[in-house]
Each structure stands twice: as C-alpha cells, then as structure tokens.
Enzyme design. Structure first.
Site, PDB file in Angstrom:
ATOM      1  N   ARG A  36      14.027  48.243 -50.911  1.00  0.00           N
ATOM      2  CA  ARG A  36      14.890  48.939 -51.877  1.00  0.00           C
ATOM      3  C   ARG A  36      14.285  50.270 -52.322  1.00  0.00           C
ATOM      4  O   ARG A  36      15.016  51.189 -52.674  1.00  0.00           O
ATOM      5  CB  ARG A  36      15.136  48.041 -53.086  1.00  0.00           C
ATOM      6  CG  ARG A  36      16.105  46.939 -52.753  1.00  0.00           C
ATOM      7  CD  ARG A  36      16.449  46.137 -53.965  1.00  0.00           C
ATOM      8  NE  ARG A  36      17.656  45.379 -53.713  1.00  0.00           N
ATOM      9  CZ  ARG A  36      18.049  44.345 -54.428  1.00  0.00           C
ATOM     10  NH1 ARG A  36      17.331  43.948 -55.450  1.00  0.00           N
ATOM     11  NH2 ARG A  36      19.163  43.710 -54.130  1.00  0.00           N
ATOM     12  N   LYS A 209      27.680  27.875 -52.992  1.00  0.00           N
ATOM     13  CA  LYS A 209      28.899  27.498 -53.717  1.00  0.00           C
ATOM     14  C   LYS A 209      30.158  28.184 -53.230  1.00  0.00           C
ATOM     15  O   LYS A 209      30.167  29.393 -53.017  1.00  0.00           O
ATOM     16  CB  LYS A 209      28.719  27.862 -55.189  1.00  0.00           C
ATOM     17  CG  LYS A 209      27.719  27.011 -55.919  1.00  0.00           C
ATOM     18  CD  LYS A 209      27.866  27.357 -57.383  1.00  0.00           C
ATOM     19  CE  LYS A 209      26.726  26.834 -58.201  1.00  0.00           C
ATOM     20  NZ  LYS A 209      26.584  27.653 -59.407  1.00  0.00           N
ATOM     21  N   GLY A 372      20.660  38.673 -50.118  1.00  0.00           N
ATOM     22  CA  GLY A 372      19.232  38.541 -49.811  1.00  0.00           C
ATOM     23  C   GLY A 372      18.925  37.497 -48.757  1.00  0.00           C
ATOM     24  O   GLY A 372      18.080  37.716 -47.882  1.00  0.00           O
ATOM     25  N   GLY A 395      25.568  41.155 -54.347  1.00  0.00           N
ATOM     26  CA  GLY A 395      26.653  40.938 -55.314  1.00  0.00           C
ATOM     27  C   GLY A 395      27.661  42.071 -55.283  1.00  0.00           C
ATOM     28  O   GLY A 395      28.876  41.843 -55.292  1.00  0.00           O
TER      29      GLY A 395
HETATM   30  P1  AMP Z   1      24.090  31.739 -52.320  1.00  0.00           P
HETATM   31  O1  AMP Z   1      23.227  32.318 -53.399  1.00  0.00           O
HETATM   32  O2  AMP Z   1      25.361  31.123 -52.820  1.00  0.00           O
HETATM   33  O3  AMP Z   1      24.310  32.705 -51.178  1.00  0.00           O
HETATM   34  O4  AMP Z   1      23.278  30.499 -51.738  1.00  0.00           O
HETATM   35  C1  AMP Z   1      22.062  30.615 -51.098  1.00  0.00           C
HETATM   36  C2  AMP Z   1      21.414  29.273 -51.099  1.00  0.00           C
HETATM   37  O5  AMP Z   1      22.268  28.334 -50.473  1.00  0.00           O
HETATM   38  C3  AMP Z   1      20.100  29.237 -50.322  1.00  0.00           C
HETATM   39  O6  AMP Z   1      19.047  29.049 -51.223  1.00  0.00           O
HETATM   40  C4  AMP Z   1      20.275  28.035 -49.400  1.00  0.00           C
HETATM   41  O7  AMP Z   1      19.141  27.183 -49.381  1.00  0.00           O
HETATM   42  C5  AMP Z   1      21.445  27.312 -50.016  1.00  0.00           C
HETATM   43  N1  AMP Z   1      22.130  26.450 -49.038  1.00  0.00           N
HETATM   44  C6  AMP Z   1      22.582  26.785 -47.830  1.00  0.00           C
HETATM   45  N2  AMP Z   1      23.040  25.700 -47.177  1.00  0.00           N
HETATM   46  C7  AMP Z   1      22.879  24.647 -48.004  1.00  0.00           C
HETATM   47  C8  AMP Z   1      23.151  23.254 -47.898  1.00  0.00           C
HETATM   48  N3  AMP Z   1      23.691  22.759 -46.789  1.00  0.00           N
HETATM   49  N4  AMP Z   1      22.859  22.477 -48.952  1.00  0.00           N
HETATM   50  C9  AMP Z   1      22.294  22.996 -50.059  1.00  0.00           C
HETATM   51  N5  AMP Z   1      22.008  24.296 -50.219  1.00  0.00           N
HETATM   52  C10 AMP Z   1      22.287  25.118 -49.204  1.00  0.00           C
END
Ligand code: AMP
Length: 416
Positions: A36, A209, A372, A395
């Site tokens: 960055r 999520k 990230g 974001g």
């Molecule tokens: P986000 O911030 O929503 O992009 O989520 C990123 C996080 O999602 C990372 O820390 C991953 O470890 C987690 N993630 C990805 N796949 C899975 C899964 N199958 N179960 C739980 N966490 C997950």
C-alpha cells in the site's frame, strides 16, 4: 469524471494527501507488507517533483479513537523514507496538535511530513471523546486537518467507501481538491471492467459470509454471465437447496435470501456454480486457523457434507468444473477465498483458482482481484504479476461492484 492531480497546480503549495497506509506490522512494529505504501509513490514523487510540500495522513488499524502505541506510524514513515530515498518527517504527536501544525507550517517545498494515525482521534470516524456519534466534532476535526494545507489529494482507495473526516469532511474546507494517481487508476480499471465488460464475464466470490456480499451478487446478476461461489458462503446456498451441510458455517437466517438469489440468477440466465464436492474435516480451530493432529480430513463424493463434518475447501470436481468456466472467461472479477486458505491443507481451491485466473489473463482476459485474502492467495500461487489489476481496497471495490457511489469520491469536485 473527477478532477485529478494533473488538473490542479501544486507548485509551492502545501498539499495534504489522504493515503491508505493501513499496513500489517510485526511484533517489533516493522512493516510486514509495504504494497500500500509502494502504491502511493507515483503521486508523492509527482508532488515532490512539482515542488509541493507534502503532508501525508492515514489511519492504521482500529485504535477506536485512543492512542495505541502498537499502531503508531513511525515504522511506516521509515519504510516510506527507504522507498523514496529521502527523509520523511514524523514526530508522533497528535495529528492536529500545535506541534503537528507547526511542523506543517514550517515544511519546505520538496519535503514530506507524515501525521500520526488519524484514528487515534475519535472524530476521524465521526465520534466524540465519549464515543458517541458526533458530526459537529467530526466537522471541527476535518477543519483543523484542512487548515494545514492549500490543496487536498485523495489517494486512499481503500477508505473511499467511508464517510470520515479525512475522506468527506475535509473537502468542505479545501475546495482545491482532486484524486491522486492511485485512485485515478483504480476508478479507471474498475469502471472499464464494470461498464464495458467483454463476455463471458465471470464473477468469483468466496469468503465467510453471504450477508457481506448480497448487494454485490444482486448487482452482478445484471452484468455477468456466470457466478462461481466458494468458501463458507457456498454452504448457505447449498443448504437453501436442501443439500446437507453438516457443521459447516451456514447463515441460517439467510437461507431464504440465498434461495431467492439463485432463483433470480435463473430468471436472468446467469449460470450460478456452487462446489460439486468439498474437502471436509471433523475438527478445526477457526480462530487460530489450526487443525488438531487427530482431525479426520476427507473429500466428499458430491455436494453433500455428512453430519459431524465441516466444509473447509472446494473439492477436486469443483476445481475441475471452475477451471472450465474460468478458462473461457474474457472478464473476471474475484473477491474472497474459496476455502480456509490460511491453513495449507485447505488452500488448494484458492491457489488453483488464482492460477486459473492468471492463465485466463494470459489468454486475453481482463482480471480484477480485490480483498486481502484473495490477494494473499494470488501471492501464494506466485501469479500476482499476471493479474490485470489488483485492487488496493477490498471493501471499496466490493461497494463499487455493488453499484454504490463511494462517498469519498462523491465529495470531490468534478473536472470541468
Ligand atoms: P471474508 O472476509 O468474508 O472475505 O472471509 C474471509 C475468510 O473466510 C477467511 O479467513 C477464510 O478462512 C474464511 N473461509 C473461507 N472458506 C471457509 C469455510 N469453508 N469455512 C469457514 N471459513 C471459511
């Protein structure tokens, strides 16, 4: 189109530049990843070459309006100084203190001064000392920041989706404002991909999520030919279709919404691909990203996950299927990892997809990766040089793809 740095005169001016130096620090408070910082060098060099006095401001971490010694920008100033090959003044005083204001006032043209972490002040995020929402306090703080410069340059793409004192507030008090080269490049790239995509246009979404990405998926359904979903998000979609998901991370209150999105995709003839199989385990520590040695790790035969197991990565059939979609794509956007990629055993999905995106780009596709974790997967696969555009703001790029106008951009003056 917004005014850009080249549209305004900066010669012999005090130029306040909002940068995004929210970089990771190690236990000795040294910068671990300077991407960055590097991304802002073209703007800073241009200002110095044009004889401006440069006052940089940024946040780092989430100190929540208090001075947190581990979130000081000292080592950021040292890294920036190494990269520029010239001194960067840093005094570590409160960003609007009399010491900081004096340093800004005494700054010679061709010199650089980095203010201490803006988020050590609650007003940066629109709060007062009691932690209450207080727009008057935010405004007063923005005015104090503005008093240090004649010109404002917005070059912090990663914070453009926030209405903070140093993004929207300050523009009220410095009318002479424009975007810097980094923000200009991000907007050009994202805009080009989004407004004139070459078909087939594929969106790859992953992460924890569905709820974080509902708006993005809804908006993308009007634009893309295919959506590929992996990561924990995929289980909410699968469960909404009656598929068993074991103990996998599912947002039970979003099942109807997931089903609705799948229906909309069908109506709009958008192909929606969910994993055909998964890597599963019976034990995992999500917080520390660790699997105990006694954990059982298996691959499912199809999309169903048995009771007692948790889906942690996409399986080989899913990888093969996703390859076929990505291989023929001409426009690709990717945000969010396809598995718990921080654990090596569960990083294959994200790393393979990173390679597929790179291969498609070699074959003429335009690819944009944000967030990230997806960027980390790209790095892990050693294909970062092959991606058309790696966005510096996860974001902000998501909100852009959601079709939202970014407050930090709206606040800036239009080019004539
Ligand atoms: P986000 O911030 O929503 O992009 O989520 C990123 C996080 O999602 C990372 O820390 C991953 O470890 C987690 N993630 C990805 N796949 C899975 C899964 N199958 N179960 C739980 N966490 C997950």
């Amino acid at each position: 189109m917004k005014k850009t740095l080249r549209d305004i005169s900066v010669k012999n001016k005090k130029v306040l530049v909002r940068v995004d130096y929210n970089v990771p620090l190690d236990v000795n408070l040294k910068v671990i990843n300077d991407k960055r910082i590097v991304a802002t060098l073209s703007t800073i060099k241009y200002l110095l070459e044009n004889n401006a006095a440069v006052i940089l401001m940024t946040h780092l971490g989430r100190p929540k309006g208090k001075v947190v010694s581990t979130m000081t920008l000292k080592s950021v100033s040292e890294r920036l100084s190494e990269l520029l090959g010239k001194p960067v003044k840093f005094i570590g005083a409160d960003c609007i203190s009399s010491e900081s204001k004096k340093m800004a006032a005494d700054l010679n043209y061709g010199e650089i001064f980095l203010l201490e972490n803006l988020r050590f002040r609650p007003e940066e995020e629109g709060k007062n000392a009691l932690g209450e929402i207080d727009k008057v306090a935010m405004d007063a703080f923005a005015k104090q920041l503005a008093s240090m410069g004649d010109v404002f340059i917005q070059d912090a793409f990663g914070t453009l989706h926030r209405s903070h004192a140093s993004t929207t507030g300050i523009v009220k008090y410095i009318k002479n404002a424009a975007v810097g080269f980094l923000v200009e490049k991000e907007l050009k790239f994202l805009g080009r991909v989004f407004e004139n995509p070459v078909s087939p246009f594929v969106a790859i979404l992953g992460g924890a999520k569905v709820s974080d990405k509902i708006g993005v998926i809804e908006n993308l359904l009007n634009k893309v030919d295919s959506v590929i979903v992996g990561g924990a998000m995929a289980y909410t979609f699968l469960k909404s279709q009656g598929v068993s998901t074991g103990f996998s991370l599912v947002e039970d209150n979003k099942l109807d919404l997931a089903a609705e999105l799948l229906k909309k995709a069908k109506e709009r003839r958008v192909d929606f691909f969910l994993p055909l199989d998964h890597i599963i385990t019976d034990k995992i520590d999500f917080i520390n990203k660790y699997i105990p040695s006694e954990a059982i790790i298996k691959t499912t035969v199809d999309e169903a996950i048995p009771e007692g197991f948790i889906g942690v990565d996409i399986g080989p059939k899913a990888i093969e299927k996703f390859y076929k979609i990505i291989e023929t794509a001409k426009t690709i956007i990717w945000n969010g990892p396809l598995g718990v990629f921080e654990i090596n055993e569960f990083s294959e999905g994200a790393v393979k997809v990173a390679k597929f995106v790179a291969e498609a780009t070699d074959n003429g596709a335009v690819s944009v990766v944000g967030g990230g974790d997806s960027i980390a997967a790209i790095k892990k696969a050693s294909v970062d040089k092959k991606i058309s555009h790696i966005s510096t703001g996860g974001g902000a790029s998501l909100e852009f793809f959601e079709g939202k106008k970014l407050p930090g951009i709206i606040a800036l003056p239009d080019a004539k």
